[in-house]
Design a protein around this motif. Structure first.
Motif, mmCIF file in Angstrom:
data_model
loop_
_atom_site.group_PDB
_atom_site.id
_atom_site.type_symbol
_atom_site.label_atom_id
_atom_site.label_comp_id
_atom_site.label_asym_id
_atom_site.label_seq_id
_atom_site.Cartn_x
_atom_site.Cartn_y
_atom_site.Cartn_z
ATOM 1 N N GLY A 38 -8.338 8.179 -6.445
ATOM 2 C CA GLY A 38 -9.110 9.407 -5.521
ATOM 3 C C GLY A 38 -8.259 9.441 -4.429
ATOM 4 N N ARG A 39 -8.892 10.596 -3.533
ATOM 5 C CA ARG A 39 -8.175 11.066 -2.441
ATOM 6 C C ARG A 39 -7.770 10.330 -1.307
ATOM 7 N NH1 ARG A 39 -11.987 14.954 -3.941
ATOM 8 N NH2 ARG A 39 -11.381 17.029 -4.502
ATOM 9 N N ALA A 40 -8.774 9.304 -1.091
ATOM 10 C CA ALA A 40 -8.882 8.281 0.099
ATOM 11 C C ALA A 40 -7.633 7.236 -0.219
ATOM 12 C CB ALA A 40 -10.136 7.717 0.328
ATOM 13 N N GLY A 41 -7.729 6.968 -1.552
ATOM 14 C CA GLY A 41 -6.795 5.864 -2.253
ATOM 15 C C GLY A 41 -5.459 6.387 -2.178
ATOM 16 N N CYS A 42 -5.147 7.627 -2.666
ATOM 17 C CA CYS A 42 -3.972 8.305 -2.435
ATOM 18 C C CYS A 42 -3.270 8.274 -1.099
ATOM 19 C CB CYS A 42 -3.859 9.492 -3.102
ATOM 20 S SG CYS A 42 -4.115 9.433 -4.970
ATOM 21 N N VAL A 43 -3.946 8.633 0.051
ATOM 22 C CA VAL A 43 -3.945 8.970 1.450
ATOM 23 C C VAL A 43 -3.408 7.399 2.028
ATOM 24 C CG1 VAL A 43 -4.592 9.460 3.635
ATOM 25 C CG2 VAL A 43 -5.050 11.002 1.971
ATOM 26 N N ARG A 44 -4.142 6.402 1.191
ATOM 27 C CA ARG A 44 -3.807 5.167 1.764
ATOM 28 C C ARG A 44 -2.530 4.562 1.178
ATOM 29 N NH1 ARG A 44 -8.140 3.037 0.263
ATOM 30 N NH2 ARG A 44 -7.348 2.230 -1.765
ATOM 31 N N LEU A 45 -2.314 5.037 -0.121
ATOM 32 C CA LEU A 45 -0.942 4.877 -0.836
ATOM 33 C C LEU A 45 0.209 5.394 -0.116
ATOM 34 C CD1 LEU A 45 -0.542 3.193 -3.504
ATOM 35 C CD2 LEU A 45 -0.249 5.595 -4.450
ATOM 36 N N ALA A 46 0.078 6.630 0.179
ATOM 37 C CA ALA A 46 1.290 7.524 0.951
ATOM 38 C C ALA A 46 1.300 6.818 2.541
ATOM 39 C CB ALA A 46 0.784 8.772 1.147
ATOM 40 N N SER A 47 0.370 6.073 2.959
ATOM 41 C CA SER A 47 0.555 5.534 4.454
ATOM 42 C C SER A 47 1.799 4.515 4.231
ATOM 43 C CB SER A 47 -0.521 5.072 4.913
ATOM 44 O OG SER A 47 -1.152 4.111 4.331
ATOM 45 N N HIS A 48 1.902 3.832 3.147
ATOM 46 C CA HIS A 48 2.977 2.667 3.024
ATOM 47 C C HIS A 48 4.240 3.266 3.381
ATOM 48 C CE1 HIS A 48 0.287 -0.498 1.557
ATOM 49 N NE2 HIS A 48 -0.334 0.408 0.553
ATOM 50 N N PRO A 49 4.981 2.286 4.194
ATOM 51 C CA PRO A 49 6.268 2.567 4.648
ATOM 52 C C PRO A 49 7.466 2.539 3.653
ATOM 53 C CG PRO A 49 5.782 0.339 5.363
ATOM 54 C CD PRO A 49 4.573 0.838 4.672
#
Length: 293
Positions: A7-18
């Protein structure tokens, strides 16, 4: 099946990892954990994400009637085309990753995989439902597969016809307008059946946009310069997402909901792969990810 998306929220969270390593640890705990494992490289995990999507489509094939299997075979043929492209690399001495596993949804892959030369691959394609690409160079074969698949989608899966038409318009924009290379003749004929001969002959974006049929014109709306094509390609995925969501919500139990479900799985895989790219570059939101996620 559509609940198996990040989902959108999960992908945004995934992209936030360093880092991609941190993102992969989280992704391995999701539905993509079937193939994703900590320690995989960026390219390996991106490939695994698509492998999981292919597996989900194969699971769907076990639930639907024969007509539905035919639809799924057309939709998943994009991965068979990717397998053929990788096979061409292998024949040239490269070491591409293992082929996507298509099972009973393959069009001709088991036969194509056994070929040992580009001429042999062309002959095998000509004897299959794909047809003769008209040449044996990687460009001739790859563009034939992409354009003839779009033609097949328009004819066999009308629910996805606008997506195939838009994708063909973007292909012509990149190959012909941006790179200044005429399509090989067989690919040119297939693309003409999808978006018309005038569009395929266009040499500028305004000329191409004006020549496109209505079902494809949306793909280049607002794109005035070739360097903005990446935005149009991201917007293509956004259009598929919106259309597929509507199909799943309103198509009842018919083939429309099947097409919509497969498209939503594909969009999610695209988002996840994009999010992993962002994480690999240090994390944080990017314009490219925001365009679809």
């Amino acid at each position: 099946m559509t609940r198996r998306r990040l989902g959108r929220a999960g992908c945004v969270r995934l992209a936030s990892h360093p880092s991609v390593e941190a993102a992969v640890v989280e992704l391995a705990r999701s539905t993509y954990g079937r193939q994703v494992r900590p320690g995989q490289t960026l390219s390996e995990v991106q490939r695994a994400v698509v492998d999981v999507t292919a597996w989900n489509v194969r699971v769907l094939a076990g639930w639907v009637p024969r007509e539905g299997v035919t639809v799924l075979r057309v939709l998943i043929a994009v991965l068979e085309a990717a397998n053929v492209q990788d096979h061409l690399e292998r024949l040239a001495g490269g070491q591409p990753p293992a082929p996507f596993r298509l099972g009973g949804l393959a069009t001709a892959w088991p036969r194509l995989q056994r070929t040992t030369s580009a001429p042999g691959l062309r002959r095998a394609l000509a004897a299959s439902a794909w047809g003769d690409p008209g040449g044996e160079s990687p460009r001739e074969i790859t563009l034939w597969l992409r354009t003839t698949l779009a033609d097949r989608v328009v004819a066999a899966v009308p629910e996805a016809g606008a997506w195939a038409s838009g994708a063909t318009a973007l292909l012509v924009a990149r190959e012909v307008v941006l790179e200044g290379r005429r399509l090989p003749e067989r690919a040119r004929l297939a693309a003409s059946r999808v978006i018309g001969p005038a569009a395929v002959s266009a040499t500028s974006l305004p000329e191409l946009a004006a020549a496109l049929p209505a079902r494809a014109r949306w793909a280049l709306a607002g794109v005035e310069r070739p360097d903005a094509l990446w935005r149009a390609e991201a917007r293509w995925w956004a259009r598929v997402d919106a259309d597929a969501t509507a199909l799943v919500r309103h198509a009842g139990t018919g083939r429309g909901v099947l097409v919509g479900a497969v498209a939503l799985l594909a969009v999610d895989a695209w988002r996840v792969r994009a999010a992993l790219e962002v994480a690999a570059r240090g994390g944080g939101p990017t314009e490219a990810l925001d365009a679809v996620a």
